[in-house]
Design a protein around this motif. Structure first.
Motif: not given
Ligand code: ADP
Ligand code: ZN
Length: 618
Positions: A313-314, A350, A353, A359-360, A363-364, A366
């Motif tokens: 994911k990252t 994501m 989530s 936070h989302k 995440e996106q 990353r």
């Protein structure tokens, strides 16, 4: 053991105890600082040689070095390896029975220990802290220091308490070590462990011996099988998958294909996990098929490949996971396959989530960086290092893009067609249907929705199915299209499309190639041409037997590189044997005779005429 706080002493310990001739990169400066009582923060990539940075000062300074580590399962191996080198090492954690633990504590108080590994929860006990106050201490080493970071996925609450060490033991130097790269984590370590005035040693993140390759996923099983068979038929490696289920299926399938593959994930019983981990460490050529639950602190030096069947994911995870390959500095592979489905799945995960919008978004962001790394057409290592704020002036020459430059094509026209198909069909269909429209299919779904009436219907017949998937994948990866979770993976236009649709922007796309057999560069670590294979196998065999007798992994006896040097130099005496890298005093004494005997027997057998050789085996 000589206990004199000078660099001469440090060098002597390096040579006599560990059998190496010189320090690597920043090791000397770090060791010097710690021996002289300074605090240090050490950021060094996996395999860089962090352990010696606290082990040698622990030996050179009076008193015992206390090593805090979350990796209870690995303490026994670490301590065994040190003892084989003649270091007085022990550990304290929940696996010890009270009597044994008491024995260790007594040895500590009596000044009979050079190194003591302790689990953080134990160190935090008032009783333990009091005990340490009455013991002679050389230093505190806080290993895997990123565990103090609440942002990271390795967070351990017990690490937060370690700030007290500074207050309770103001005169004992502390050294915190980690391989985790990002800046925020670094800041948190300094703040929470009160290392503001510590010397900072930040090494570059480059792992030049790792070859990075990211290929298109079209037929995962045959692709993986070919990679393993052609390049790593007898090597230890790790294969990462996203789901627990998939690790088990993949391991079972690889077993049928003749590989020694074992699954590992957090849902397996603890005993199974421990046994699989131990087999990976102790046997040769074991493959672990794992979720991200596997790997932290696995300091097996000869992991020859890390394969990703699913996209991490990252970039941080990718770097950390691939970093487990090639700690011994020998060539190793980081191999990954990914495709449109991975991108869609991760984007959906994501979207769906838990957590705040912020936070989302993070995440996106990353994930986008990770996708960027996959789609990039220039040197991957440069991009990877750049992500961590590190710079590589020239392309590396050891990644797929450097080795086989990627072809690009002007995808502007096709991208526009794809985007407008998405628009005209109302942004409510998944990629397969959109491709059907573009290629002019006339199936039920097309008829049902009247999509054969659209101007775009059949406009994209010049590209085949795979080529269109490639276009859509790159559009999603680059953020022109998003995936609607609520509508089963429907693709939607993003703001970013406008300039492209208006003709104000052009788009270079990657031309995906399917690997043909033989087309790829071999990365299998070649044994040197002049290596005497018979001797090599005989040495490995002796190592295996010694390791079994002593219940330690083979590499704890000697690394492959040490055996290889034995083959090249064929030492005939203990004196010559001592010159080989990786042979310290203790190991010379303990194993020198064994390995010299193997070499001598081999020389005799090969110098004898065939008749004599046959006679001597009767
Ligand atoms: P890290 O903890 O940073 O991942 P390790 O401390 O496990 O790395 O060291 C990686 C490998 O490099 C080990 O096998 C170690 O024995 C070897 N090594 C460390 N320092 C030296 C050195 N100065 N010379 C030769 N080998 C070294
Ligand atoms: Zn490169």
């Amino acid at each position: 053991m000589l206990k004199c706080p000078t660099m001469n002493a440090a060098l002597q310990i390096l040579q006599t105890t560990f059998g190496y001739t010189e320090f690597r990169d920043s090791q000397a400066a770090i060791i010097d600082a710690v021996i002289n009582g300074e605090d240090a923060l050490v950021l060094m990539p996996t395999g860089g040689g962090k352990s010696l940075c606290y082990q040698i000062p622990s030996l050179a300074r009076p008193g015992c070095g206390v090593v805090v580590s979350p990796l209870i399962a690995l303490m026994q191996d670490q301590v065994d390896a040190l003892r084989l080198a003649g270091v007085r090492a022990s550990f304290l954690n929940s696996t010890l029975d009270p009597a044994t633990a008491q024995g260790v504590e007594e040895a500590l108080l009596a000044g009979e220990l050079d190194l003591l590994y302790i689990a953080p929860e134990r160190l935090n006990q008032p009783r333990m802290l009091a005990l340490l106050e009455s013991a002679p201490l050389a230093l505190f080493a806080i290993d895997e220091a990123h565990c103090v970071s609440q942002w990271g996925h390795d967070f351990r609450a017990d690490y937060l308490q370690l700030g007290v060490l500074h207050e309770r033991f103001p005169d004992v130097p502390r050294i915190a070590l980690t391989a985790t790269a990002d800046e925020r984590t670094r800041g948190e370590i300094i703040q929470r462990l009160q290392l503001g005035s510590a010397r900072k040693f930040i090494s570059g993140f480059n792992r030049p011996n790792i070859r990075y390759r990211i290929a298109l996923k079209h037929n995962p099983k045959p692709q993986l099988l070919r990679f393993l068979k052609e390049e790593h038929p007898d090597d230890a490696g790790i294969i990462y998958c996203l789901s627990r289920n998939k690790t088990e299926q993949t391991a079972a399938w690889l077993q049928k294909e003749g590989f020694n593959a074992l699954p590992y994930h957090a849902g397996l019983p603890a005993a199974t996990r421990a046994s699989h981990q131990s087999r990976f460490l102790r046997e040769e050529a074991v493959i672990i098929v794992a979720t991200i639950a596997f790997g932290m602190g696995i300091d097996k030096p000869d992991v020859r490949f890390v394969a990703h069947l699913d996209l991490p994911k990252t970039v941080e995870s990718y770097y950390q996971e691939t970093g487990r390959a090639g700690r011994d500095g020998q060539p190793a592979d980081a191999w990954m396959i990914y495709g449109l489905q991975d991108v869609i799945k991760l984007r959906q995960m994501m979207e769906g989530s838990e957590g705040s919008d912020e936070h989302k978004r993070a995440e996106q962001h990353r994930l986008n960086a990770m996708l960027g790394l996959c789609e990039i057409t220039s040197c991957r290592r440069q991009a990877l290092l750049n992500y961590f704020g590190d710079e590589l002036p020239e392309p590396c020459g050891n990644c797929d893009n450097c080795l086989q430059p990627v072809d690009t094509w002007d995808g502007t026209e096709m991208a526009r067609m794809a985007l407008s198909t998405c628009h005209r069909t109302g942004q409510r269909f998944g990629v397969n249907h959109l491709i059907d429209v573009l290629r002019g299919a006339e199936n039920d779904k097309i008829i049902q929705w009247d999509h054969h009436q659209l101007a775009v219907h059949g406009m994209g017949a010049q590209l085949d199915n795979n080529q269109w998937r490639s276009v859509f994948r790159q559009l999603v990866a680059r953020g022109y299209l998003s995936v609607d979770m609520e509508r089963f993976g429907a693709l939607c236009l993003e703001e970013k499309c406008r300039p492209l649709l208006r003709g104000e922007e052009t788009l270079e796309l990657r031309r995906d190639v399917r690997q043909k057999t033989g087309a790829r560069q071999q990365t299998k670590t070649p044994l040197p041409d002049d290596l005497d294979v018979g001797l090599w196998e005989a040495l490995r065999d002796r190592r295996r037997r010694l390791a079994e007798d002593q219940g330690v992994p083979p590499y704890v006896i000697f690394h492959d590189s040490t055996l290889r040097e034995m083959c090249a130099l064929m030492p005939q005496s203990l004196q010559e044997f001592a010159n080989i890298a990786g042979v310290g005093e203790r190991k010379l004494e303990k194993y020198g005779g064994d390995f010299l005997q193997v070499i001598n027997e081999h020389l005799e057998a090969t110098s004898a005429t065939p008749d004599e050789a046959a006679a001597s085996t009767q």
